[in-house]
Design a protein around this motif. Structure first.
Motif, PDB file in Angstrom:
ATOM      1  N   ILE A   9       0.753  -1.116   0.028  1.00  0.00           N
ATOM      2  CA  ILE A   9       0.343  -0.197  -0.387  1.00  0.00           C
ATOM      3  C   ILE A   9       0.458   1.191   0.663  1.00  0.00           C
ATOM      4  CG2 ILE A   9      -1.971   1.140   0.939  1.00  0.00           C
ATOM      5  CD1 ILE A   9      -2.223  -1.583   2.470  1.00  0.00           C
ATOM      6  N   ILE A  10       0.880   1.949  -1.025  1.00  0.00           N
ATOM      7  CA  ILE A  10       1.632   2.798  -1.462  1.00  0.00           C
ATOM      8  C   ILE A  10       1.028   3.980  -1.298  1.00  0.00           C
ATOM      9  CG2 ILE A  10       3.459   4.074  -2.988  1.00  0.00           C
ATOM     10  CD1 ILE A  10       4.113   1.088  -4.003  1.00  0.00           C
ATOM     11  N   VAL A  11       1.945   5.116  -0.559  1.00  0.00           N
ATOM     12  CA  VAL A  11       1.068   6.850  -0.977  1.00  0.00           C
ATOM     13  C   VAL A  11       1.788   8.165  -0.994  1.00  0.00           C
ATOM     14  CG1 VAL A  11      -0.400   8.163   0.632  1.00  0.00           C
ATOM     15  CG2 VAL A  11      -0.799   5.648   0.909  1.00  0.00           C
ATOM     16  N   HIS A  12       1.064   8.852  -1.311  1.00  0.00           N
ATOM     17  CA  HIS A  12       2.464   9.879  -2.287  1.00  0.00           C
ATOM     18  C   HIS A  12       1.390  11.163  -1.761  1.00  0.00           C
ATOM     19  CE1 HIS A  12       4.344   8.079  -5.883  1.00  0.00           C
ATOM     20  NE2 HIS A  12       4.424   6.499  -4.789  1.00  0.00           N
ATOM     21  N   THR A  13       2.181  11.917  -1.061  1.00  0.00           N
ATOM     22  CA  THR A  13       0.967  13.056  -0.276  1.00  0.00           C
ATOM     23  C   THR A  13       2.170  14.303  -0.322  1.00  0.00           C
ATOM     24  OG1 THR A  13      -1.188  13.698   0.891  1.00  0.00           O
ATOM     25  CG2 THR A  13       1.219  12.946   1.602  1.00  0.00           C
ATOM     26  N   GLY A  14       1.062  14.879   0.352  1.00  0.00           N
ATOM     27  CA  GLY A  14       1.987  16.468   0.499  1.00  0.00           C
ATOM     28  C   GLY A  14       1.833  17.623  -0.846  1.00  0.00           C
TER      29      GLY A  14
ATOM     30  N   ARG B 199      -2.965  15.244  -2.056  1.00  0.00           N
ATOM     31  CA  ARG B 199      -2.723  15.648  -0.765  1.00  0.00           C
ATOM     32  C   ARG B 199      -3.005  15.697  -0.187  1.00  0.00           C
ATOM     33  NH1 ARG B 199      -2.287  22.368  -1.703  1.00  0.00           N
ATOM     34  NH2 ARG B 199      -0.891  21.312  -3.592  1.00  0.00           N
ATOM     35  N   ASN B 200      -2.851  15.847   1.490  1.00  0.00           N
ATOM     36  CA  ASN B 200      -3.347  15.488   2.568  1.00  0.00           C
ATOM     37  C   ASN B 200      -3.834  13.873   3.293  1.00  0.00           C
ATOM     38  OD1 ASN B 200      -4.493  18.722   1.941  1.00  0.00           O
ATOM     39  ND2 ASN B 200      -4.550  18.139   3.830  1.00  0.00           N
ATOM     40  N   ALA B 201      -3.468  13.006   2.841  1.00  0.00           N
ATOM     41  CA  ALA B 201      -4.016  12.008   3.270  1.00  0.00           C
ATOM     42  C   ALA B 201      -4.339  11.947   4.563  1.00  0.00           C
ATOM     43  CB  ALA B 201      -1.880  10.851   3.107  1.00  0.00           C
ATOM     44  N   LYS B 202      -5.372  11.015   5.144  1.00  0.00           N
ATOM     45  CA  LYS B 202      -5.841  10.982   6.210  1.00  0.00           C
ATOM     46  C   LYS B 202      -4.944  10.266   7.028  1.00  0.00           C
ATOM     47  CE  LYS B 202     -10.141  12.093   5.590  1.00  0.00           C
ATOM     48  NZ  LYS B 202     -11.500  12.168   6.810  1.00  0.00           N
ATOM     49  N   ASP B 203      -4.975  10.294   8.259  1.00  0.00           N
ATOM     50  CA  ASP B 203      -3.571   9.679   9.481  1.00  0.00           C
ATOM     51  C   ASP B 203      -3.773   7.803   8.981  1.00  0.00           C
ATOM     52  OD1 ASP B 203      -2.763  11.812   9.923  1.00  0.00           O
ATOM     53  OD2 ASP B 203      -3.800  12.028  12.014  1.00  0.00           O
ATOM     54  N   GLU B 204      -5.465   7.879   8.847  1.00  0.00           N
ATOM     55  CA  GLU B 204      -5.715   5.926   9.129  1.00  0.00           C
ATOM     56  C   GLU B 204      -5.600   5.643   8.037  1.00  0.00           C
ATOM     57  OE1 GLU B 204      -7.415   8.830   9.886  1.00  0.00           O
ATOM     58  OE2 GLU B 204      -9.616   8.388  10.730  1.00  0.00           O
ATOM     59  N   LEU B 205      -5.200   6.397   7.121  1.00  0.00           N
ATOM     60  CA  LEU B 205      -4.609   5.775   5.333  1.00  0.00           C
ATOM     61  C   LEU B 205      -3.001   5.549   5.490  1.00  0.00           C
ATOM     62  CD1 LEU B 205      -4.876   4.557   2.427  1.00  0.00           C
ATOM     63  CD2 LEU B 205      -4.620   7.299   1.930  1.00  0.00           C
ATOM     64  N   ILE B 206      -2.858   6.554   6.010  1.00  0.00           N
ATOM     65  CA  ILE B 206      -0.811   6.243   6.259  1.00  0.00           C
ATOM     66  C   ILE B 206      -0.334   5.404   7.664  1.00  0.00           C
ATOM     67  CG2 ILE B 206       0.509   7.793   7.200  1.00  0.00           C
ATOM     68  CD1 ILE B 206      -0.046  10.756   5.933  1.00  0.00           C
ATOM     69  N   GLU B 207      -1.438   5.690   8.668  1.00  0.00           N
ATOM     70  CA  GLU B 207      -1.259   4.503   9.410  1.00  0.00           C
ATOM     71  C   GLU B 207      -1.250   2.801   8.914  1.00  0.00           C
ATOM     72  OE1 GLU B 207      -1.002   2.384  13.016  1.00  0.00           O
ATOM     73  OE2 GLU B 207      -0.859   4.398  12.529  1.00  0.00           O
ATOM     74  N   ILE B 208      -2.158   2.479   7.926  1.00  0.00           N
ATOM     75  CA  ILE B 208      -2.018   1.356   7.213  1.00  0.00           C
ATOM     76  C   ILE B 208      -1.052   1.102   5.888  1.00  0.00           C
ATOM     77  CG2 ILE B 208      -3.893   0.621   7.985  1.00  0.00           C
ATOM     78  CD1 ILE B 208      -4.706   0.674   4.311  1.00  0.00           C
ATOM     79  N   ALA B 209      -0.631   1.866   5.870  1.00  0.00           N
ATOM     80  CA  ALA B 209       0.509   1.780   4.325  1.00  0.00           C
ATOM     81  C   ALA B 209       1.769   1.743   4.528  1.00  0.00           C
ATOM     82  CB  ALA B 209       1.015   3.981   3.915  1.00  0.00           C
TER      83      ALA B 209
END
Lengths: 202, 202
Positions: free
Chosen positions: A33-38, A167-177
């Motif tokens: 699970i890969i997240v690009h945010t910022g 942008r603004n990825a939610k904390d819940e998502l970052i948690e499982i990424a």
């Protein structure tokens, strides 16, 4: 070689040995699970870069665009015209919310995009699924973050990579990424009056 | 529409008006110096994403890889097999310095890559030139930062975009750049024992 070069070779040999030792402990494979945010640039471009990487390796993949800007998207045209056999491409939504000004319709579109995303992720033929700008839809609560997190945790096939951008990825998502990158804006040409340009912004 | 939707529509209309007003002041076009740096992922992927964007718009472009890892690069194969008519692709160098352990040879390779880069940038047919991982070569002083900065300032054609990637971008480069993004590492799967995987890392 000079003394300088000898010292360099010895230093680099040591670095290589240390690196090889670390890498040897990395033996697992799994779908990430890969997240690009910022606020910086490159979130979607890096996602599309990974999709092109998959295409290059003949790995079946898919893209769902949750937000369609007013501008034409070059990547979409390229994928649809040249690689539609290996990469499914779905654009949902009508543009940023301040373009449409209709919350009910935005929610409907985001939900349709999420349903399509679930279908594509469940299909194990897809080795990577890019959910482009889904974080925008999550931020406005057009899609329920808890549903997304639960789906990824419980229904994502073990080997499938899912890339979520915006942008603004939610904390819940970052948690499982597994892999999270924050693209930070250091300098932007809009500040000096430069407009969005073909090849760079779209 | 509900009251809630009415309020939303009014808020979004206001946002759109403000945004349109700002965007109307952005009228200039010019070739940008774009830097992707930082310890996070996506620096090269975002660069390749922009190259694919150019390809999608039929804009001639070019890539010089300053550092070639031991791993095969999918993008390279894809560009060379499918888009060599529109995108030149040059891989110089033999791998990261801790792979080769020969500083003299590394310097020679980096210089050859930089000479190729200058040639490609001077050719106005190229609308975008990606100098992938050049920051690594600059960091080890295999290429002189002052020469690069001077060349970009004095010889880059006005409309050509140049994208420079790699961690530890030098201050002199950031100083002259138009668009700088710092890819910040928030979370990385290597930490939990996951190895580099096809489609994600290479």
């Amino acid at each position: 070689m000079s003394d300088d070069s000898d010292r360099h070779a010895a230093k680099m040999a040591k670095k290589k040995a240390a690196r090889d030792k670390i890498m040897a402990t990395k033996t697992d494979e799994k779908g990430l699970i890969i997240v690009h945010t910022g606020k910086g640039k490159g979130k979607s471009s890096a996602g599309f870069g990974m999709i092109f990487r998959c295409i290059a390796h003949d790995m079946r993949c898919a893209v769902v665009q949750f937000i369609k800007g007013g501008m034409s998207t070059g990547e979409r045209d390229l994928i649809m015209s040249r690689f539609s056999d290996i990469c499914a491409f779905h654009t949902m939504g009508e543009g940023f919310t301040w373009e449409t000004q209709d919350r009910d319709r935005d929610i409907e579109m985001a939900q349709a995009a999420w349903n399509k995303a679930k279908e594509l992720i469940r299909d194990e033929a897809n080795k990577m699924v890019l959910l482009d700008e889904i974080n925008i839809a999550l931020r406005y609560d057009y899609i329920d973050i808890n549903e997304v997190v639960q789906f990824l945790a419980e229904e994502k096939p073990h080997m499938t990579h899912v890339v979520l951008t915006g942008r603004n990825a939610k904390d819940e998502l970052i948690e499982i990424a597994d892999l999270v990158t924050e693209m930070e804006l250091v300098k932007h040409p809009f500040r000096s009056g430069i407009k969005a340009q073909i090849g760079v912004e779209y």
